[in-house]
Scaffold this motif. Structure first.
Motif, PDB file in Angstrom:
ATOM      1  N   LEU A  17       4.116 -13.651  -6.182  1.00 46.90           N
ATOM      2  CA  LEU A  17       3.231 -12.878  -7.057  1.00 46.90           C
ATOM      3  C   LEU A  17       3.079 -13.560  -8.421  1.00 46.90           C
ATOM      4  CD1 LEU A  17       4.380  -9.213  -6.252  1.00 46.90           C
ATOM      5  CD2 LEU A  17       2.327 -10.389  -5.466  1.00 46.90           C
ATOM      6  N   ILE A  59       0.483 -16.235  -8.053  1.00 48.03           N
ATOM      7  CA  ILE A  59      -0.892 -15.697  -8.035  1.00 48.03           C
ATOM      8  C   ILE A  59      -1.301 -15.244  -9.421  1.00 48.03           C
ATOM      9  CG2 ILE A  59      -2.400 -13.931  -7.059  1.00 48.03           C
ATOM     10  CD1 ILE A  59      -0.476 -13.794  -4.658  1.00 48.03           C
ATOM     11  N   ARG A  70      -0.268 -11.907 -12.386  1.00 47.62           N
ATOM     12  CA  ARG A  70      -0.322 -10.440 -12.441  1.00 47.62           C
ATOM     13  C   ARG A  70      -1.748  -9.919 -12.518  1.00 47.62           C
ATOM     14  NH1 ARG A  70       2.871  -6.025 -15.899  1.00 47.62           N
ATOM     15  NH2 ARG A  70       1.183  -4.549 -16.259  1.00 47.62           N
ATOM     16  N   ARG A 117      -4.607 -11.166 -11.611  1.00 45.15           N
ATOM     17  CA  ARG A 117      -5.397 -11.331 -10.395  1.00 45.15           C
ATOM     18  C   ARG A 117      -4.910 -10.379  -9.296  1.00 45.15           C
ATOM     19  NH1 ARG A 117      -5.661 -16.369  -6.236  1.00 45.15           N
ATOM     20  NH2 ARG A 117      -7.164 -15.413  -4.829  1.00 45.15           N
ATOM     21  N   VAL A 118      -3.602 -10.249  -9.145  1.00 46.00           N
ATOM     22  CA  VAL A 118      -3.059  -9.352  -8.125  1.00 46.00           C
ATOM     23  C   VAL A 118      -3.584  -7.937  -8.338  1.00 46.00           C
ATOM     24  CG1 VAL A 118      -0.956  -8.267  -7.245  1.00 46.00           C
ATOM     25  CG2 VAL A 118      -0.978 -10.716  -7.711  1.00 46.00           C
ATOM     26  N   ILE A 150      -4.600  -7.222  -4.384  1.00 48.40           N
ATOM     27  CA  ILE A 150      -3.998  -7.986  -3.290  1.00 48.40           C
ATOM     28  C   ILE A 150      -2.825  -7.176  -2.747  1.00 48.40           C
ATOM     29  CG2 ILE A 150      -2.740 -10.099  -2.707  1.00 48.40           C
ATOM     30  CD1 ILE A 150      -4.431 -11.500  -4.872  1.00 48.40           C
ATOM     31  N   TYR A 174       3.402  -3.313  -9.402  1.00 42.84           N
ATOM     32  CA  TYR A 174       2.855  -3.706  -8.100  1.00 42.84           C
ATOM     33  C   TYR A 174       3.214  -2.743  -6.966  1.00 42.84           C
ATOM     34  CZ  TYR A 174       2.814  -8.130 -10.706  1.00 42.84           C
ATOM     35  OH  TYR A 174       2.632  -9.090 -11.656  1.00 42.84           O
TER      36      TYR A 174
END
Length: 634
Positions: A510, A513, A515, A517-518, A523, A551
């Protein structure tokens, strides 16, 4: 055709073996492990607080049960509509046995609230105050329904007898003759499957590997069948599977009557249930008033002729209204949906359907599929026998063939009835390749739009993090690192170091990637383990690790069975087994690994001990396949 009778008799014998094995296992489990462990396993809620006691719209006496919020509520539970339960009192977890048992059945479960149907005259006063609980009882009803279905099948004449004789013979299944229809929104094999359903005289099978649009195809087949028939019956083994197909049919604009309550309580599915439709009928207020008058009259002195005459008039009027409401509900619905066992309901007594559709047919015992089949002119089965099978606990019954589903039998004996969907729309090609070769003979192709999908540039879609060689993750002096352990007697396996590594791997990915964008792209991530104890430990770790807080709404942790039919952008699988003997337990059932691996859209990470798992050729070849993918090109 006499050849079918020995097979049915053998099925009946094996079913009895399974019944006895499960009943004994259930008794041992309930008697041996204590209430605390029953709660951990999801077979009990204790303590609970009693809520309202009332009569529902079906004139059943029900009691609301509420469990207090706690960390243990993160555990899976096994309560769902129709399951038999026992309400009890237990003051302390160490007490020898629960007291004051009252039998009931689950009406529905919503979060920490359960509604249980109880007998009219049951004394609930013992359950008031502290110490009340509810636990699963052994499910006699399901076995009784399957045994009766096999007994009826053995004696069947007419259409059921014809279906039986076809299934257990090599006689080619019949087909109607008409020009195939075109469905531009379906691919070639999906169109072929729908047409195969429409022309089948007796049986058709839709074989849908992961991501191939099996549900989309089945919904279209049902929709087209309803152009030719007034009503169909749609069944599945689990309430969750019934919910899913019912929701898709409702979205397609088809009127669905859902017998029983959904596993996920939401407005869309509740509105389709028989109970909600019943209480929304214009005649229901009158019926409710009559039922109330009957209950009040029952509480008064009986015996006089006047009392009996009044009671007879009220009951006669109530029966008349019930019949009128039922007639309206069924006549207004194009699809009746229920579980396989639910199709034995008295509400369907005397009803026949041109076509019975059975979804997720490979997950059901053959005997269970014959329960709705007695109402059918023809059968349509959909599923994938290369994914999760029916659960069989008796080794002797499994060895005798009880685990072979009706769908598997048809695929083997009547390949002319089967359509294999061959284009998948879920996974990148690299994630798909190994299970495709192992389970489907390389027949599945990735659709162009998903073939090269991924999250990060220059990322490897498929990884195996090997705990046998991850010296950077384990102490060289600690030989017990990453070793499995028993999580209590009869409770399964756990690997604490592997669980910690699993979350560390997820955190690193993660972070790669990013934070923002997630969260912006939502995602989603699935963390899977075949072992429930590992799942529960991972859930606790996740809940108590502050870094994951932003998340958590995007992360699901569950068993393989819990992920059936689902998909996620990222899947991480904790395989748990690590021992010197190379023992891998039920990981030998490779169909579970097929499910676990094929949930991933863009990234699949396996975490496990290659030395232990490599004792089986599947895992040995899988590890070699992934290692070759990640090796730098020379």
């Amino acid at each position: 055709m006499q050849s079918s009778f020995p097979t049915i008799a053998e099925q009946r014998r094996l079913l009895q073996l399974e019944y006895e094995a499960e009943r004994q296992a259930f008794s041992r489990l309930t008697d041996a492990i204590g209430m605390t462990r029953l709660v951990e396993r999801g077979n009990a809620w204790w303590p609970v607080h009693l809520g309202r006691v009332y009569y529902n719209s079906l004139n059943q006496r029900v009691v609301e049960l509420n469990r207090p919020a706690s960390d243990d509520n993160d555990n899976d539970h096994n309560f769902e509509y129709g399951r038999p339960v026992s309400l009890f009192t237990l003051r302390e977890a160490a007490d020898a046995r629960p007291q004051h048992h009252i039998a009931g059945n689950v009406s529905y479960v919503d979060g920490d609230r359960m509604v249980v149907i109880v007998p009219d005259r049951a004394d609930l006063s013992h359950l008031e105050g502290n110490g009340a609980g509810v636990m699963l009882s052994f499910d006699e009803t399901t076995y009784r329904a399957m045994a009766e279905a096999l007994d009826r099948l053995a004696k069947a004449k007419g259409r059921l007898g014809e279906l039986r004789d076809l299934v257990y013979s090599r006689r080619r299944a019949g087909e109607l003759t008409f020009a195939p229809l075109r469905f531009p929104y379906l691919n070639t094999m999906q169109q072929q499957a729908v047409n195969k359903v429409l022309v089948a005289k007796e049986v058709a099978v839709v074989h849908g590997p992961p991501g191939t649009g099996k549900t989309t195809t089945l919904v279209e087949a049902i929709y087209e069948t309803l152009h030719r028939e007034s009503q169909v019956l749609v069944c599945a083994q689990s309430n969750m599977a019934v919910d899913w197909i019912s929701e898709r049919l409702t979205d397609r604009g088809i009127s669905v009557l859902r017998l029983g309550n959904p596993s996920r309580v939401n407005d869309k599915m509740l509105a389709a249930t028989y109970e909600r439709r019943f209480e929304a009928h214009p005649d229901y207020p009158t019926l409710w008033s009559i039922r109330k008058a009957i209950r009040e009259l029952q509480g008064h002195r009986r015996g006089s002729d006047q009392w009996h005459q009044k009671m007879d008039r009220l009951r006669s009027r109530a029966t008349e209204l019930e019949i009128r409401i039922n007639t309206d509900l069924f006549s207004q619905s194009r699809v009746v949906a229920c579980t396989l066992v639910g199709s034995a309901s008295r509400l369907l007594e005397g009803m026949r359907f041109g076509t019975v559709f059975i979804d997720e047919a490979a997950q059901a015992l053959e005997a269970a599929c014959w329960i709705p089949a007695r109402r059918a002119q023809r059968l349509v089965l959909a599923g994938d026998h290369c994914q999760l099978p029916a659960t069989v606990k008796s080794y002797e019954a499994m060895r005798g063939g009880l685990g072979i589903s009706l769908m598997e039998r048809l695929v083997a004996m009547h390949p002319e009835t089967v359509t294999l969907l061959t284009t998948q729309y879920r996974m990148s090609r690299e994630i798909m390749d190994f299970p495709n070769r192992w389970f489907y003979g390389g027949a599945i192709k990735a659709a162009p739009e998903v073939e090269h999908r991924g999250i990060l540039d220059f990322d490897t879609p498929l990884e195996w993090i090997d705990t046998a060689t991850s010296t950077n993750e384990k102490s060289e002096t600690d030989e017990s690192a990453f070793r499995e352990a028993l999580a209590g007697q009869n409770f399964g396996r756990i690997n604490i170091d592997e669980a910690l590594l699993t979350l560390a791997v997820l955190q690193r990915y993660l972070e790669r990637i990013g934070r923002e964008r997630v969260l912006d792209e939502r995602i989603d991530i699935g963390v899977i383990s075949p072992y429930r104890a590992q799942v529960q430990y991972l859930r606790r770790l996740l809940k108590h690790t502050p870094w994951f807080k932003p998340y958590r709404h995007l992360i699901t942790v569950n068993t393989v069975d819990g992920f059936q039919g689902q998909e996620r952008d990222v899947i991480i699988v904790s395989l748990v087994r690590s021992n010197d003997e190379g023992q891998i337990g039920f990981l030998r059932d490779l169909r579970r690994m097929n499910v676990a691996m094929t949930r991933a859209r863009m990234k699949l990470i396996l975490i496990g001990d290659s030395a232990t798992l490599g004792s089986h050729p599947f895992y040995r070849q899988l590890h070699a396949h992934i290692t070759a993918l990640s090796a730098p090109e020379s």
